[in-house]
Design a protein around this motif. Structure first.
Motif, PDB file in Angstrom:
ATOM      1  N   PHE A  36       6.295  12.087  -1.891  1.00 14.66           N
ATOM      2  CA  PHE A  36       6.676  11.434  -0.642  1.00 14.66           C
ATOM      3  C   PHE A  36       5.871  11.966   0.539  1.00 14.66           C
ATOM      4  O   PHE A  36       5.391  11.200   1.371  1.00 14.66           O
ATOM      5  CB  PHE A  36       8.177  11.637  -0.394  1.00 14.66           C
ATOM      6  N   ILE A  37       5.684  13.265   0.590  1.00 20.48           N
ATOM      7  CA  ILE A  37       5.033  13.893   1.746  1.00 20.48           C
ATOM      8  C   ILE A  37       3.573  13.455   1.903  1.00 20.48           C
ATOM      9  O   ILE A  37       3.184  12.985   2.976  1.00 20.48           O
ATOM     10  CB  ILE A  37       5.176  15.421   1.666  1.00 20.48           C
ATOM     11  N   PRO A  38       2.721  13.547   0.854  1.00 21.66           N
ATOM     12  CA  PRO A  38       1.343  13.088   1.062  1.00 21.66           C
ATOM     13  C   PRO A  38       1.214  11.575   1.246  1.00 21.66           C
ATOM     14  O   PRO A  38       0.313  11.109   1.941  1.00 21.66           O
ATOM     15  CB  PRO A  38       0.595  13.546  -0.193  1.00 21.66           C
ATOM     16  N   GLY A  83       2.966  14.683 -13.771  1.00 21.94           N
ATOM     17  CA  GLY A  83       2.153  15.349 -14.785  1.00 21.94           C
ATOM     18  C   GLY A  83       1.921  16.814 -14.466  1.00 21.94           C
ATOM     19  O   GLY A  83       2.023  17.678 -15.343  1.00 21.94           O
ATOM     20  N   LEU A  84       1.606  17.106 -13.206  1.00 18.70           N
ATOM     21  CA  LEU A  84       1.362  18.493 -12.819  1.00 18.70           C
ATOM     22  C   LEU A  84       2.597  19.359 -13.012  1.00 18.70           C
ATOM     23  O   LEU A  84       2.503  20.471 -13.539  1.00 18.70           O
ATOM     24  CB  LEU A  84       0.913  18.567 -11.355  1.00 18.70           C
ATOM     25  N   ARG A 104       0.828  -1.211   0.000  1.00 21.93           N
ATOM     26  CA  ARG A 104       0.000   0.000   0.000  1.00 21.93           C
ATOM     27  C   ARG A 104       0.858   1.255   0.000  1.00 21.93           C
ATOM     28  O   ARG A 104       0.510   2.250  -0.639  1.00 21.93           O
ATOM     29  CB  ARG A 104      -0.933   0.010   1.200  1.00 21.93           C
ATOM     30  N   ALA A 105       1.959   1.232   0.731  1.00 18.82           N
ATOM     31  CA  ALA A 105       2.850   2.394   0.754  1.00 18.82           C
ATOM     32  C   ALA A 105       3.447   2.645  -0.626  1.00 18.82           C
ATOM     33  O   ALA A 105       3.489   3.783  -1.094  1.00 18.82           O
ATOM     34  CB  ALA A 105       3.956   2.185   1.786  1.00 18.82           C
ATOM     35  N   VAL A 106       3.886   1.600  -1.283  1.00 21.99           N
ATOM     36  CA  VAL A 106       4.458   1.747  -2.628  1.00 21.99           C
ATOM     37  C   VAL A 106       3.388   2.213  -3.610  1.00 21.99           C
ATOM     38  O   VAL A 106       3.639   3.092  -4.444  1.00 21.99           O
ATOM     39  CB  VAL A 106       5.109   0.421  -3.087  1.00 21.99           C
ATOM     40  N   ALA A 107       2.193   1.674  -3.508  1.00 22.82           N
ATOM     41  CA  ALA A 107       1.108   2.087  -4.409  1.00 22.82           C
ATOM     42  C   ALA A 107       0.744   3.551  -4.189  1.00 22.82           C
ATOM     43  O   ALA A 107       0.544   4.294  -5.159  1.00 22.82           O
ATOM     44  CB  ALA A 107      -0.108   1.191  -4.203  1.00 22.82           C
ATOM     45  N   PHE A 154       3.393  10.052  -7.268  1.00 21.05           N
ATOM     46  CA  PHE A 154       4.501  10.397  -8.160  1.00 21.05           C
ATOM     47  C   PHE A 154       3.994  10.696  -9.565  1.00 21.05           C
ATOM     48  O   PHE A 154       4.343  11.715 -10.164  1.00 21.05           O
ATOM     49  CB  PHE A 154       5.533   9.261  -8.193  1.00 21.05           C
ATOM     50  N   VAL A 155       3.147   9.824 -10.089  1.00 21.44           N
ATOM     51  CA  VAL A 155       2.619  10.022 -11.442  1.00 21.44           C
ATOM     52  C   VAL A 155       1.774  11.299 -11.507  1.00 21.44           C
ATOM     53  O   VAL A 155       1.880  12.085 -12.454  1.00 21.44           O
ATOM     54  CB  VAL A 155       1.814   8.790 -11.899  1.00 21.44           C
TER      55      VAL A 155
END
Length: 70
Positions: free
Chosen positions: A45-47, A23-24, A9-12, A18-19
């Protein structure tokens, strides 16, 4: 939740963030892909950590209400 379930879940969560930030940063801020990837790595990473920590705190609160000790 097992340790591998938490890691998954952390990696997901990090990958989705990240994606999204990639894009933003590329399309809205007009950064080149390399700079956008560096910014997205930090911004995602933060959120991801904050979301997982708040979920863990919420689950701990549910366990206390149900009378569980852990």
């Amino acid at each position: 939740m097992t340790r591998w379930g938490f890691v998954g879940r952390a990696v997901a969560a990090y990958a989705v963030g990240f994606v999204m930030f990639l894009g933003l940063r590329h399309w809205q801020a007009g950064l080149p892909w390399s700079q956008a990837a560096q910014d997205a790595a930090v911004f995602a990473f933060i959120p991801a950590v904050g979301g997982l920590a708040s979920r863990r705190a919420f689950r701990a609160g549910e366990h206390r209400e149900d009378g569980h000790s852990g």
